[in-house]
Design a protein around this motif. Sequence first.
Motif, PDB file in Angstrom:
ATOM      1  N   GLN B  78      44.334  20.855  35.953  1.00 23.58           N
ATOM      2  CA  GLN B  78      45.688  20.706  35.393  1.00 23.58           C
ATOM      3  C   GLN B  78      46.156  22.028  34.776  1.00 23.58           C
ATOM      4  OE1 GLN B  78      46.087  16.847  33.115  1.00 23.58           O
ATOM      5  NE2 GLN B  78      43.885  16.778  33.457  1.00 23.58           N
ATOM      6  N   ILE B  79      45.234  22.687  34.069  1.00 22.71           N
ATOM      7  CA  ILE B  79      45.590  23.961  33.427  1.00 22.71           C
ATOM      8  C   ILE B  79      45.877  25.028  34.483  1.00 22.71           C
ATOM      9  CG2 ILE B  79      44.747  25.819  31.915  1.00 22.71           C
ATOM     10  CD1 ILE B  79      43.079  23.589  30.480  1.00 22.71           C
ATOM     11  N   ALA B  80      45.050  25.027  35.543  1.00 25.49           N
ATOM     12  CA  ALA B  80      45.251  26.026  36.606  1.00 25.49           C
ATOM     13  C   ALA B  80      46.654  25.874  37.204  1.00 25.49           C
ATOM     14  CB  ALA B  80      44.170  25.884  37.676  1.00 25.49           C
ATOM     15  N   LYS B  81      47.115  24.631  37.353  1.00 22.78           N
ATOM     16  CA  LYS B  81      48.470  24.391  37.877  1.00 22.78           C
ATOM     17  C   LYS B  81      49.531  24.805  36.848  1.00 22.78           C
ATOM     18  CE  LYS B  81      48.334  22.889  42.077  1.00 22.78           C
ATOM     19  NZ  LYS B  81      47.905  21.616  42.631  1.00 22.78           N
ATOM     20  N   ALA B  82      49.288  24.403  35.600  1.00 24.78           N
ATOM     21  CA  ALA B  82      50.269  24.700  34.546  1.00 24.78           C
ATOM     22  C   ALA B  82      50.378  26.203  34.277  1.00 24.78           C
ATOM     23  CB  ALA B  82      49.891  23.960  33.257  1.00 24.78           C
ATOM     24  N   ALA B 106      37.954  30.477  37.459  1.00 25.56           N
ATOM     25  CA  ALA B 106      37.435  30.411  38.834  1.00 25.56           C
ATOM     26  C   ALA B 106      38.440  29.735  39.754  1.00 25.56           C
ATOM     27  CB  ALA B 106      36.100  29.678  38.852  1.00 25.56           C
ATOM     28  N   LEU B 107      39.132  28.698  39.261  1.00 26.54           N
ATOM     29  CA  LEU B 107      40.148  28.038  40.090  1.00 26.54           C
ATOM     30  C   LEU B 107      41.292  28.999  40.398  1.00 26.54           C
ATOM     31  CD1 LEU B 107      40.353  24.450  38.492  1.00 26.54           C
ATOM     32  CD2 LEU B 107      39.203  25.120  40.610  1.00 26.54           C
ATOM     33  N   LEU B 108      41.580  29.892  39.452  1.00 22.45           N
ATOM     34  CA  LEU B 108      42.640  30.878  39.674  1.00 22.45           C
ATOM     35  C   LEU B 108      42.108  32.104  40.427  1.00 22.45           C
ATOM     36  CD1 LEU B 108      44.396  30.781  36.166  1.00 22.45           C
ATOM     37  CD2 LEU B 108      45.222  29.758  38.306  1.00 22.45           C
ATOM     38  N   ALA B 140      41.867  44.508  31.980  1.00 19.58           N
ATOM     39  CA  ALA B 140      42.064  43.526  33.038  1.00 19.58           C
ATOM     40  C   ALA B 140      43.146  44.032  33.978  1.00 19.58           C
ATOM     41  CB  ALA B 140      42.463  42.185  32.428  1.00 19.58           C
ATOM     42  N   ASP B 141      43.035  43.643  35.241  1.00 18.42           N
ATOM     43  CA  ASP B 141      43.993  44.071  36.257  1.00 18.42           C
ATOM     44  C   ASP B 141      45.331  43.337  36.021  1.00 18.42           C
ATOM     45  OD1 ASP B 141      45.441  44.521  38.529  1.00 18.42           O
ATOM     46  OD2 ASP B 141      43.788  44.110  39.920  1.00 18.42           O
ATOM     47  N   PRO B 142      46.416  44.067  35.747  1.00 18.93           N
ATOM     48  CA  PRO B 142      47.706  43.409  35.455  1.00 18.93           C
ATOM     49  C   PRO B 142      48.250  42.602  36.631  1.00 18.93           C
ATOM     50  CG  PRO B 142      47.781  45.758  34.925  1.00 18.93           C
ATOM     51  CD  PRO B 142      46.501  45.519  35.680  1.00 18.93           C
ATOM     52  N   ALA B 143      47.674  42.797  37.815  1.00 13.90           N
ATOM     53  CA  ALA B 143      48.154  42.051  38.986  1.00 13.90           C
ATOM     54  C   ALA B 143      47.701  40.593  38.955  1.00 13.90           C
ATOM     55  CB  ALA B 143      47.651  42.717  40.271  1.00 13.90           C
ATOM     56  N   HIS B 144      46.752  40.276  38.049  1.00 15.21           N
ATOM     57  CA  HIS B 144      46.230  38.906  37.990  1.00 15.21           C
ATOM     58  C   HIS B 144      46.451  38.284  36.625  1.00 15.21           C
ATOM     59  CE1 HIS B 144      44.077  39.402  41.804  1.00 15.21           C
ATOM     60  NE2 HIS B 144      43.832  40.629  41.390  1.00 15.21           N
ATOM     61  N   THR B 145      46.403  36.959  36.593  1.00 19.64           N
ATOM     62  CA  THR B 145      46.453  36.247  35.314  1.00 19.64           C
ATOM     63  C   THR B 145      45.212  36.616  34.502  1.00 19.64           C
ATOM     64  OG1 THR B 145      47.402  34.430  36.566  1.00 19.64           O
ATOM     65  CG2 THR B 145      46.752  33.956  34.291  1.00 19.64           C
ATOM     66  N   VAL B 146      45.404  36.855  33.212  1.00 22.70           N
ATOM     67  CA  VAL B 146      44.263  37.091  32.332  1.00 22.70           C
ATOM     68  C   VAL B 146      43.849  35.751  31.731  1.00 22.70           C
ATOM     69  CG1 VAL B 146      43.440  38.216  30.220  1.00 22.70           C
ATOM     70  CG2 VAL B 146      45.087  39.389  31.708  1.00 22.70           C
ATOM     71  N   VAL B 147      42.621  35.332  32.014  1.00 23.13           N
ATOM     72  CA  VAL B 147      42.066  34.168  31.322  1.00 23.13           C
ATOM     73  C   VAL B 147      41.096  34.703  30.281  1.00 23.13           C
ATOM     74  CG1 VAL B 147      40.678  32.069  31.529  1.00 23.13           C
ATOM     75  CG2 VAL B 147      42.336  32.658  33.320  1.00 23.13           C
ATOM     76  N   ALA B 148      41.284  34.315  29.029  1.00 23.76           N
ATOM     77  CA  ALA B 148      40.435  34.862  27.963  1.00 23.76           C
ATOM     78  C   ALA B 148      40.089  33.774  26.964  1.00 23.76           C
ATOM     79  CB  ALA B 148      41.154  36.004  27.258  1.00 23.76           C
ATOM     80  N   THR B 149      38.884  33.894  26.399  1.00 28.01           N
ATOM     81  CA  THR B 149      38.556  33.064  25.242  1.00 28.01           C
ATOM     82  C   THR B 149      38.682  33.947  24.009  1.00 28.01           C
ATOM     83  OG1 THR B 149      36.161  33.490  25.402  1.00 28.01           O
ATOM     84  CG2 THR B 149      37.007  31.536  26.526  1.00 28.01           C
ATOM     85  N   ILE B 150      39.156  33.347  22.928  1.00 30.01           N
ATOM     86  CA  ILE B 150      39.473  34.101  21.714  1.00 30.01           C
ATOM     87  C   ILE B 150      38.399  33.839  20.659  1.00 30.01           C
ATOM     88  CG2 ILE B 150      41.218  34.497  19.924  1.00 30.01           C
ATOM     89  CD1 ILE B 150      42.058  35.200  22.891  1.00 30.01           C
TER      90      ILE B 150
END
Lengths: 248, 313
Positions: B78-82, B106-108, B140-150
């Motif tokens: 759901q998050i990957a879609k959102a 990984a889904l992204l 991180a490569d700006p061409a991709h979504t950044v997924v990060a834990t804070i």
Amino acid sequence: MKILVGYKRVVDYNVRIQVKPDGSGVVTDGVKLSANPFDDIALEEALRLREKGVAEEVIVVGIGPADLTAHLRNGLAMGANRAIHVSTADAVQPLTAARVFLKLIEKEQPGLVILGKQAIDDDANQTGQMLAALWDRPQATFASKVEIANGKATVTREVDAGLEVIEAELPAVITTDLRLNEPRFIKLPDIMKAKSKPIDVIEFGSLGVEANDHLKTTHYAAPAKRSKGVMVKDAAELIAALKQKGLL
Amino acid sequence: MSKILVIAEHLGGKLNSSTARAVSAAVAVKGEAIDVLVLAENAGAIAAEAAKIEGVSRVLTIARPENAHPLAAVLAPQIAKAAAGYSHVFVPSTTFGKDLAPRVAALLGVAQVSDVMSVEAAHTFKRPIYAGNAIITVEADPAHTVVATIRTASWSAAASGSNSVPVEAITVDAALPTHTRFVELQQGKSDRPDLQSARKVVSGGRGVGSKENFDIIYKFADRIGAAVGASRAAVDAGYCPNEMQVGQTGKIIAPELYMAIGISGAIQHLTGIKDAGTIVAINKDGEAPIFEVADFGLVGDLFKLIPELELSL
């Protein structure tokens, strides 16, 4: 059932790591290397499942340079049936490692993949979850208890709020937490026996895995040091000092 | 311009303060919008809390029965879609976020930045490795979504109360697996402050000696209104439950006052308390490594010293 176990080699947990003065990395020359502690726990759990008759074969997997063979022999000495060495001179990021595991899963068809929850070098805590996503299978991370029956794993997970129990249909990915088990020690006769166990070497390039380098590490720094404090002589002096700072 | 999606963490219908800490990291990206996504069975009360956090632009909700429990296999698709249209997805680096975020990444098909300590630029972050003994700067490569834990201990919670942003229910077209099922959550009952957000924490280690002896730690913590933590050695020995463990593989905390009692101070433990305001160490071994990081050290028998501390309060 086969169990695949991730078996990473890392700087030993007792080594106090030093950052190179030019910020280009950490000093690893001449530093003691060992199995990632969480991976030892993963291997131990797989061996126990084999001893209970739940699994027939335990395969340890390592990704790394040519000299990784000696490390994989330790996994064989601990009791794994065989090893797979995915050979590459390059450092591999978690998403790439997950893609490698997926390729091995396609070939080996394991019922369970057990990985450490994190490696104590990069502390990423990602590979198991990424693998489960790519494989489209359940993940049971931070496991402190695993029971396998009727085609499913019932896993107790150490979470911030306490202990969470989930059920995962097999095949599945489990990642280990510290209290899952206490890994056995390797005995000398087992080291001798391990010499005749097979290690398949697979060139990373032959797997058709796209190496993912979306992340670039540009600088390494030592952490900010806390300045050394003062010793107080008794309880009264300590409480007075804390009150003075407004902490009590 | 950056658009950041922050995934809300919640339990028992209440928003966890880790969410507001992740919002603080999102604010540091200096983007054009910060949306908080609440996935829950009943999202209303949680979303209302999130809508008050300063810096948030919108709160999005996906309320469905499957979201009753935080199963990564169910939430991640759901998050990957959102996440479509967002440059960043931030998740608190708690066991909730550590379990979930890599599955989303990984889904992204993107890498993940774990445990972000600081945001240097929209795509440049600092994070710890080797139990915090080295801090790396990653791009991180700006061409991709950044997924990060804070890394929650590195960020104070964004203020709450003055804001009131719109809450919008959204639907995503994602197939949800049924191969993973929640059974139960065994939670220790405690009236003490929450370990991860408490201003004061008292921790006990192997030196406390037994589960029964740990009462002296609880009692003292209650006297000063502190949360209670423990070293790995104390948890392994069965003195207290796992959720009290502080350190590299337990909770990373940043209270104003941290009192380590009968804890020698292995590097794995120190990792969990480095960001504490003031560290106090009480140990009978004057050579214990904990004294190297302590602001105040007191050498002696904890069973004699704690009653003396209580008398001095």
